[in-house]
Every structure is written in structure tokens, then in C-alpha cells.
Design an enzyme around this catalytic site. Structure first.
Site, PDB file in Angstrom:
ATOM      1  N   ASP A 186      -8.298  -6.619  -4.809  1.00 16.02           N
ATOM      2  CA  ASP A 186      -8.075  -5.330  -4.159  1.00 16.02           C
ATOM      3  C   ASP A 186      -8.851  -4.247  -4.903  1.00 16.02           C
ATOM      4  O   ASP A 186      -8.898  -4.244  -6.131  1.00 16.02           O
ATOM      5  CB  ASP A 186      -6.578  -5.005  -4.174  1.00 16.02           C
ATOM      6  CG  ASP A 186      -6.228  -3.788  -3.328  1.00 16.02           C
ATOM      7  OD1 ASP A 186      -7.111  -3.280  -2.605  1.00 16.02           O
ATOM      8  OD2 ASP A 186      -5.067  -3.356  -3.390  1.00 16.02           O
ATOM      9  N   SER A 197       0.819  -1.211   0.000  1.00 19.35           N
ATOM     10  CA  SER A 197       0.000   0.000   0.000  1.00 19.35           C
ATOM     11  C   SER A 197       0.857   1.267   0.000  1.00 19.35           C
ATOM     12  O   SER A 197       1.731   1.425  -0.843  1.00 19.35           O
ATOM     13  CB  SER A 197      -0.951  -0.040   1.198  1.00 19.35           C
ATOM     14  OG  SER A 197      -1.985   0.890   1.079  1.00 19.35           O
ATOM     15  N   HIS A 217      -5.879  -6.737  -0.970  1.00 20.30           N
ATOM     16  CA  HIS A 217      -4.810  -5.784  -0.694  1.00 20.30           C
ATOM     17  C   HIS A 217      -3.655  -6.444   0.047  1.00 20.30           C
ATOM     18  O   HIS A 217      -2.503  -6.078  -0.151  1.00 20.30           O
ATOM     19  CB  HIS A 217      -5.401  -4.650   0.144  1.00 20.30           C
ATOM     20  CG  HIS A 217      -4.584  -3.409   0.192  1.00 20.30           C
ATOM     21  ND1 HIS A 217      -4.287  -2.657  -0.924  1.00 20.30           N
ATOM     22  CD2 HIS A 217      -4.010  -2.748   1.241  1.00 20.30           C
ATOM     23  CE1 HIS A 217      -3.569  -1.598  -0.578  1.00 20.30           C
ATOM     24  NE2 HIS A 217      -3.384  -1.640   0.728  1.00 20.30           N
TER      25      HIS A 217
END
Length: 428
Positions: free
Chosen positions: A346, A154, A403
Site C-alpha cells: 500500500d 482506509s 490497500h
């Protein structure tokens, strides 16, 4: 680096190897700027080797900004124990040494004496990390000659790209003596607007919205894009948050981190509004664990996570700025391998957005990149995704993962790590 500080780190490392959990461990703080302290926690490999330095060192950096590697990354994704303290069979310590760093200052156990000392730019984060690594290797010099890789998730990818560039320059000018070989950028916030602009098409393609919902999302995304293109990045962050709100509204709060996650409807059985963004059960378990058992076992004074919210605030203006130019510098001016990987489920950093910015990168061989064929990621006869590589750039599409790729598809993640960190990059 203050001599007193280095001495403290060395003593800490020598006396604190039991730590918390089953591995041999070392940990400590580095004062990266006056009043700014970063915490690191090393988990030595459990692989069957004569010396732990025979295995590579993988640094793990969480996102947020403000999410803790020592907490979430360790106990929810890839450390030796999960949040219920059960052994994790797919832990990265099975094949590598893992260094969790609460980065940037103010995250997890890291802290600033005054919140005005928190980092406000990506470059400042990278400069701080250089000092952190210098202090870490002062404390654990045995790992200096061990191959080093940085993996992340991220917003951690945005930080890692610039960190790698700063570290590479420091190695070249002799201020850092380590064997940095590559980075793994997982579901990374490298080009924020490419993510935002593909939310609508992605959700429409999987049936999560209808055309009306698509139009609403695109309107919010276009407003965000205008702010980015005009250079008003504070407004862009405001509008990004507003766009997320639109997505939540037209999808009944779809999970941004894995679109297959079951979520509550707008009202539960008690007719109480369920607000998006609530902490989940794992987050709560980790919070209790870190601020009690772990804090006590490691002999720490700082409360875990008490400044984390301020970290995002300090980087608010920087949040929507892209770092694709930094990735291009890595490809054009360094010998580092750059692996980009993304989970297909994601949303916050969706795969279409990641492919968008990767395909626009300017580097030698960029035109050939688009024509390069993908190969399947096959583990135990199961297709876990796809990958392609050209020069020092690799892209990995990960099936059945959101994610948090290390948590959702550890088999594919191990394939990626082996591909990046085995020394076989150009042979597969």
C-alpha cells in the site's frame, strides 16, 4: 427513534431474507437524523451451525469517505460473490455474519434528503452510527448477544476509531445493549500526515523514484505538514491532493493502492493521455450491478452512489485531521481490542507511516510496546506477514497485499480475524 420507522424495519427484515446472492439476508434503512438515512445489509454466515447467532457479527466499513461497503466491500473484497457473480471461496461469511453499512450518510444506497444534511465531522459520523446500530438491533434483535467487531479499511478506520469510542460509552451508560469486543483498523487514515510524510522514503526504498523525485515529494509533503500543524485543514487537504499529483508525476502514475499493479504509461498506443484516478473495470461492474440487479432484488428506490461525491466534499475540512488521540482513548479507557493491520504494498496508507503513528501512541505499556517481539503469521506453512500484541493493542504487517488486504491476502486476513474475534486474543 421513530416507532413507525422501527416497525418498517422489522417488517422489511422479516420479508426480505432472500435478497441478492446465496446467503440468508436482512436489510433496511435507519433514519439517523431527520432527513439522513443509512442503509445496512446483513449477510448471514454460511458456517455449519445450528443457528447463525452462534457466529460473531463483523461490521465492514469502507473508506473514501464515500466508498460503499455494500458495493465495493461486498463484491470486490469479502462478500459471498465477486463482481462477476462467481462464488468467493474466501468470503467472510464462511466463518461469521457480516453487516455491510453504507456509511456515512450519502454513501452507496444511503442518502440525505438534502446534501446539507451530510455529516461534516468524524464525531457526527460516530453519533449517526450509534443511532444506526440501535435501529439495526431493533430489526434484528437475535444478534444482540452475539459478539460484535468492527473491521474497516482506509478512511473507514478513521471513522471506526471514533465510532467504537462512542459505542463503548453508549454501552456503559445503557443506551446501547450489545457485546462490542474489538475493532480491526485496516490500512487506516488515522494519522494522515504520517502517511504523506513517508511516501517519499517508502518509494525511494523500493526503487520507484530517484533522489530528485524524492526531493520533489518531500517538498510537497512538508508543505502539507505545515498546513496541518498550523490548523488550516482545508489547505492541508488541498496540499495533500497536490502531493499526490507530485507522486503521480515522478512515478508515471504508480498505483496508490498497490505499488505492484501494472499501470499505463503517460500515453497509450493511440497517443491519448491516460489520466490517473480513472475508475477500473471492477468499479464499473459494481456500479451497473448495484443500480440494476441488486437495487431491484432489494426493492430499493435510491440510486446507488449518486451522493457519494458529495460525502467527500462535506468532510473536506475534516479529511486531514488525525484521530490518534481517539485510538489512545480506546486503549486507555476501554476494554476493546484494537487491531491495526497494513498491507506492505500500500502507498496511500503505507506501512512505515502506520508504524510511525502506532509507535507514538501514549498508553500504558507504550515503552514496552517498542520492545515487544514480532511473530510470523503462518498459514498453511507459508509466512503471510508478522504481528505483535501488548495488552489490548495489536499490529499486523501483511505481506503481498496493498490497500485492500481482504482481497489481496485473504489468508492473512482470516488469521487476523481469528486472532481478534476468536476470544483467544491474550493466548497467542
Amino acid at each position: 427513534m421513530k416507532a413507525v420507522l422501527v416497525t418498517f424495519l422489522c417488517v422489511t427484515a422479516a420479508l426480505a431474507r432472500k435478497g441478492y446472492g446465496p446467503t440468508e439476508q436482512e436489510w433496511g434503512y435507519v433514519e439517523v437524523r431527520e432527513g439522513a438515512h443509512i442503509f445496512w445489509w446483513l449477510q448471514q454466515t454460511s458456517a455449519d451451525v445450528d443457528d447463525y447467532t452462534e457466529k460473531p457479527l463483523l461490521i465492514w466499513l469502507q473508506g473514501g469517505p464515500g466508498s460503499s461497503s455494500t458495493g465495493y466491500g461486498n463484491f470486490a473484497e469479502l462478500g459471498p460473490l465477486d463482481a462477476d457473480l462467481n462464488p468467493r471461496n474466501t468470503s467472510w461469511i464462511n466463518f461469521a455474519n457480516v453487516l455491510f453499512v453504507d456509511n456515512p450518510v450519502g454513501t452507496g444506497f444511503s442518502y440525505a434528503d438534502n446534501i446539507q444534511q451530510l455529516a461534516t465531522t468524524n464525531r457526527q459520523i460516530a453519533d449517526d452510527f450509534l443511532v444506526l446500530l440501535q435501529g439495526f438491533y431493533e430489526a434484528v434483535p437475535a444478534l444482540k448477544s452475539t459478539p460484535l467487531y468492527i473491521f474497516c479499511e482506509s478512511y473507514g478506520g478513521k471513522m471506526t476509531a471514533e465510532i467504537a469510542l462512542v459505542l463503548d460509552q453508549a454501552i456503559k451508560d445503557g443506551t446501547l445493549d450489545v457485546d462490542l469486543r474489538g475493532v480491526g483498523l485496516g490500512d487506516s487514515w488515522i494519522s494522515p500526515i504520517d502517511s504523506v510524510m513517508t511516501w517519499g522514503p517508502y518509494l525511494l526504498s523500493v526503487g520507484a523514484i530517484d533522489q530528485n523525485g524524492y526531493e520533489q515529494i518531500q517538498q510537497a509533503a512538508e508543505a502539507t505538514k505545515e498546513a496541518v500543524e498550523s490548523g488550516d485543514f482545508t489547505m492541508a487537504t488541498n496540499l495533500w491532493a497536490a502531493a499526490e499529483g507530485v507522486v503521480e508525476g515522478v512515478t508515471a502514475n504508480i498505483d496508490f493502492y498497490n505499488i505492484l499493479t501494472k499501470v499505463y504509461g503517460p500515453w497509450n498506443k493511440n497517443r491519448k493521455l491516460i489520466k490517473p484516478g480513472l475508475r477500473d473495470e471492477v468499479d464499473d461492474k459494481i456500479d451497473v450491478l448495484m443500480n440494476n440487479d441488486v437495487k431491484e432484488a432489494l426493492g430499493l428506490d435510491a440510486s446507488w452512489g449518486y451522493q457519494s461525491g458529495f460525502v467527500f466534499d462535506a468532510l473536506y475540512e475534516d479529511f486531514m485531521k488525525p484521530v490518534t488521540d481517539i485510538v489512545e482513548e480506546l486503549l486507555n479507557t476501554t476494554d476493546l481490542n484494537v487491531a491495526v493491520y497494513n498491507g506492505q504494498l500500500d502507498l496511500i496508507v503505507d506501512t512505515p507511516g502506520t508504524v510511525e503513528w502506532v509507535d507514538k501512541l501514549k498508553f500504558e505499556g507504550a515503552e514496552d510496546w517498542k520492545l515487544t517481539n514480532r511473530k510470523p503469521i503462518v498459514v498453511n506453512d507459508v509466512v503471510e506477514g508478522y504481528y505483535k500484541k501488548l495488552g489490548n493493542l495489536g499490529m499486523y504487517w501483511v505481506d503481498r497485499a496493498g490497500h485492500m488486504v481482504p482481497r489481496d491476502n485473504p489468508a492473512a486476513m482470516e488469521f487476523i480475524i481469528e486472532d481478534v474475534a476468536s476470544g483467544q486474543w491474550n493466548k497467542k
